[in-house]
Design a protein around this motif. Structure first.
Motif, PDB file in Angstrom:
ATOM      1  N   VAL A   1       1.117  -1.479  -0.361  1.00 43.90           N
ATOM      2  CA  VAL A   1       0.001  -0.140   0.177  1.00 43.90           C
ATOM      3  C   VAL A   1       0.546   1.177   0.142  1.00 43.90           C
ATOM      4  CG1 VAL A   1      -1.084  -0.860   1.570  1.00 43.90           C
ATOM      5  CG2 VAL A   1      -0.495   0.611   2.504  1.00 43.90           C
TER       6      VAL A   1
ATOM      7  N   PHE B   1      -2.101   4.522   0.128  1.00 39.02           N
ATOM      8  CA  PHE B   1      -2.675   4.560   1.773  1.00 39.02           C
ATOM      9  C   PHE B   1      -1.792   5.945   2.562  1.00 39.02           C
ATOM     10  CE2 PHE B   1      -4.530   0.211   1.035  1.00 39.02           C
ATOM     11  CZ  PHE B   1      -5.490   1.006   0.457  1.00 39.02           C
TER      12      PHE B   1
ATOM     13  N   MET C   1      -7.379   6.068   1.477  1.00 41.78           N
ATOM     14  CA  MET C   1      -6.707   5.105   0.452  1.00 41.78           C
ATOM     15  C   MET C   1      -7.574   5.525  -0.688  1.00 41.78           C
ATOM     16  SD  MET C   1      -8.106   1.151   2.545  1.00 41.78           S
ATOM     17  CE  MET C   1     -10.085   1.999   1.909  1.00 41.78           C
TER      18      MET C   1
END
Length: 121
Positions: A64, A68, A83
């Motif tokens: 991520v 994120f 996100m």
């Protein structure tokens, strides 16, 4: 006892964005390591992101990083997970966690009930 309540999950198309929120009860919010984890169907719960007690350090799973962002608001006793560029592989139930002496990836004392995130292709 600390209660954590997540919100902000939902259905989004690939490439879209969502912001998850986790509201914490109690007066000790500023002392906790706060983390986000996720669990996809048939898989183990995995670490996603964490932020330390003073907000000075953040930690992310490789999957991520760059997409994120974790943050926290002490006035609202809330931690967020922004996100972006969501992918179908991000589909999971997302859990918020709080820990007195947790490391970024383990040792959390309190967990929320989870919020579903579904990313369609």
């Amino acid at each position: 006892q600390v209660q954590l309540v997540e919100s902000g999950g939902g259905l989004v198309q690939a490439g879209g964005s969502l912001r998850l929120s986790c509201a914490a009860s109690g007066r000790s919010f500023s002392r906790f390591m706060m983390g986000w984890f996720r669990q996809a169907p048939g898989k183990e719960r995995d670490f996603v992101a964490a932020i330390n007690w003073n907000g000075g350090s953040t930690y992310y799973a490789d999957s991520v990083k760059g997409r994120f962002t974790i943050s926290r608001d002490y006035a609202k006793n809330t931690v967020y997970l922004q996100m972006n560029s969501l992918k179908p592989d991000d589909t999971a139930v997302y859990y918020c966690a709080a820990g007195w002496a947790a490391t970024p990836t383990k040792g959390y004392d309190f967990w929320g009930q989870g919020t579903q995130v579904t990313v369609s292709s």
